[in-house]
Design an enzyme around this catalytic site. Sequence first.
Site, PDB file in Angstrom:
ATOM      1  N   ALA A 208     -14.300  58.385 -93.490  1.00  0.00           N
ATOM      2  CA  ALA A 208     -13.142  57.883 -94.252  1.00  0.00           C
ATOM      3  C   ALA A 208     -13.583  57.621 -95.695  1.00  0.00           C
ATOM      4  O   ALA A 208     -14.656  58.068 -96.109  1.00  0.00           O
ATOM      5  CB  ALA A 208     -12.588  56.627 -93.606  1.00  0.00           C
ATOM      6  N   ASN A 209     -12.781  56.944 -96.466  1.00  0.00           N
ATOM      7  CA  ASN A 209     -13.184  56.593 -97.841  1.00  0.00           C
ATOM      8  C   ASN A 209     -12.690  55.183 -98.158  1.00  0.00           C
ATOM      9  O   ASN A 209     -12.028  54.536 -97.351  1.00  0.00           O
ATOM     10  CB  ASN A 209     -12.678  57.633 -98.845  1.00  0.00           C
ATOM     11  CG  ASN A 209     -11.168  57.702 -98.863  1.00  0.00           C
ATOM     12  OD1 ASN A 209     -10.503  56.737 -99.197  1.00  0.00           O
ATOM     13  ND2 ASN A 209     -10.620  58.856 -98.471  1.00  0.00           N
ATOM     14  N   ARG A 210     -13.003  54.720 -99.357  1.00  0.00           N
ATOM     15  CA  ARG A 210     -12.769  53.306 -99.680  1.00  0.00           C
ATOM     16  C   ARG A 210     -11.374  53.018-100.248  1.00  0.00           C
ATOM     17  O   ARG A 210     -11.145  51.924-100.745  1.00  0.00           O
ATOM     18  CB  ARG A 210     -13.794  52.840-100.719  1.00  0.00           C
ATOM     19  CG  ARG A 210     -15.177  52.747-100.193  1.00  0.00           C
ATOM     20  CD  ARG A 210     -16.077  52.079-101.215  1.00  0.00           C
ATOM     21  NE  ARG A 210     -17.460  52.467-101.029  1.00  0.00           N
ATOM     22  CZ  ARG A 210     -18.242  51.975-100.072  1.00  0.00           C
ATOM     23  NH1 ARG A 210     -17.770  51.085 -99.234  1.00  0.00           N
ATOM     24  NH2 ARG A 210     -19.478  52.389 -99.977  1.00  0.00           N
TER      25      ARG A 210
END
Length: 401
Positions: A208-210
């Site tokens: 995923a990402n932030r």
Amino acid sequence: MLHGRRILLVIAGGIAAYKSLELIRRLRERGAAVRCVMTAAAQRFVTPLAAQTLSADRVYTDLFSLTEENEMGHLRLSQEADLIVVAPATADLIAKLVAGLADDLASTVLIASDKPILLAPAMNTRMWANAATQANVALLEKRGVTRIGPEAGPLAEAESGVGRMAEPDAIANAVEAHFVAHAALRGRKALVTSGPTEEAIDPVRYIANRSSGKQGHAIAAALARLGADTVLVSGPTREADPPGVRVIHVRSAREMLAACEAQLPADVAVCAAAVADWRVETAAQKLKKKGAPPALKLVENPDILATVARAGNRRPRLVVGFAAETENLVAAAQEKRVKKGCDWILANDVSAASGVFGGGSNDVRLVDGRSVEAWGRLSKRDVGERLAARIAQFFDRKAAE
Ligand code: C5P
């Protein structure tokens, strides 16, 4: 409903101020955030503590209080409001507003503001009937100030006549009516993407990402406040579903694309999600921890923005994308606009120093085919408001063509 609306309630000095306490409750019950300014005279009738308790915010009373000026200048008080309600509006405060006098916090806030103002006058019937008051009110209405009441009935001084402040529920209705009347995107359908995507590695792991989803959610909320029928397609975030918005929760980029395509046609699409560029060629079973670490094979994800922008006769009239860059912001945004086929790009600096990713504020430039508009540093909520207002302006101009 008043969800997400910020009301600055100016309470002036009159016995009707006791009804303003009830008004705070009524507005909050309908979802509004209420912040109060009280004049010195108002504090003779009701206490700031009562207003503070009911509004769950501090009450502002003093123009010259250094601490208040430090924490919250009078300009910010109005900047952070969507509507200023003056209840009760006394003959004196009305006259000050007409004349442009600013000798206390309440009058200064009113004069230093470009926000819409709703007056709920309350005064003795002869004060209301006085030619000066009547002329003042007429002049304010000509300047775009709106008014509810006063009403006829028994007055505090054992008299009766016109002068009673409108009831709290009626004022709250007028507040709602104000927002409906200013719903510039009524009848338009808006599609917004927000948040990160999660790309499965195996049945239990993912990449995923932030992205926090704060910006996309704020945009959806702002579009809904302008009356757009708003659908938010969101990846997994901690953000609450914005009120008045239909939210479709998805995980992967492919799910996000399918959900978006199912919403077309729409009038406007804003793609604010941080979609994973690649997904993993997923393992059907959980990867076992034995032998050498597995090599993950990445394959390209669909580009949701480009797909929506090239959806032929289902393409929204206005398609807006984001460009999160760490250098050469505007040039990269221009290039991205053409490559993706969208109309506008909101370019933002996401270098670590900017604190934009996951943070509460943003530093945005709006890039279209002709110009670059620098919006400066704004809260994500304000970016949402500004974008929604620009979108409304776009459709306004189109309608005029
Ligand atoms: O190519 P890049 O990721 O920098 O483009 C950013 C813009 O494209 C954002 O508006 C983002 O929401 C959108 N995008 C998308 N689908 C992707 C990648 C990006 O909608 N797969």
